[in-house]
Scaffold this active site. Sequence first.
Site, PDB file in Angstrom:
ATOM      1  CG  MET A 106     -92.985 -12.540  16.366  1.00 24.58           C
ATOM      2  SD  MET A 106     -91.987 -11.023  16.425  1.00 24.58           S
ATOM      3  CE  MET A 106     -92.428 -10.377  18.052  1.00 24.58           C
ATOM      4  CE  LYS A 110     -85.558  -6.254  11.901  1.00 26.43           C
ATOM      5  NZ  LYS A 110     -84.228  -6.317  11.249  1.00 26.43           N
ATOM      6  CG  ASP A 131     -93.357  -3.913   9.390  1.00 29.93           C
ATOM      7  OD1 ASP A 131     -92.298  -3.302   9.193  1.00 29.93           O
ATOM      8  OD2 ASP A 131     -93.923  -3.979  10.499  1.00 29.93           O
TER       9      ASP A 131
END
Length: 260
Positions: free
Chosen positions: A180, A66, A44
């Site tokens: 997030m 991402k 990641d």
Amino acid sequence: MTDLSYPEFNAGEVWLVGAGPGDPRLLTLFAVHAIRSGDVVVHDDLIDRRILDFAAPEATIVSAGKRGGKPSPHQSDINGRLIELAREGRKVVRLKGGDPFVFGRGGEEAQALAAAGISFRIIPGLTSGLTAAALNGIPATTRLTNHAVILATGHRALDEAAERDWAAMARTGQPIIFYMAMSNLERIASVMMAAGLAADTPVTIIASATYDSERALDTTLASAVTDARDNGIGAPAIIIIGGNAALRPVLLPHLLRSAP
């Protein structure tokens, strides 16, 4: 020293490995073993580069990061790449921030691997929400404050379904740890206050947890957006909403912290 044994990493397998919240010292021993044993590491974006140093010198390092609002590979492309590498006979480490199964899309990757007939292993990691809270003196639970804790993602479209979820969370009265959520914090706070959560509910925002750049802000639900903006607090961040966040100022003066 205890002699630990680990399963053999066979060619054609994919190991989904949790890298923890960032600080390499928070890796599990099993995770270190996996990274050292793989011949390709698909990682990641938010992986501390020091963690990749555990990989074998001859290992292939592949970025599959991402990031919200930035050009990123589609999840289907990542799934396909994992399957392709495994079918080539590689020992594939899929290195994911935090825990693979906590907002890490590890479940989607596991399903894709299973559908393709690829054998895989899950190696859990410390999830960033609980770890960031604990390292900052915020217990996820205490006997006198709560009997549950909610882990939630704020990285959702602003639609009625998301707002119903946030309102329902607020009505439980239990602490909520958001992942997030910075881009949607203003709407989340508004919905939660409309659902009955007090404007002065304690909130702690922890940005870049466990990194040198870590910053923490103690605020309230009504003031969180303004205070975060005024103090330059941005993503990536963990947001803790609830009474447990009020324990941070009490515990922090006596809490021993290790520099990243």
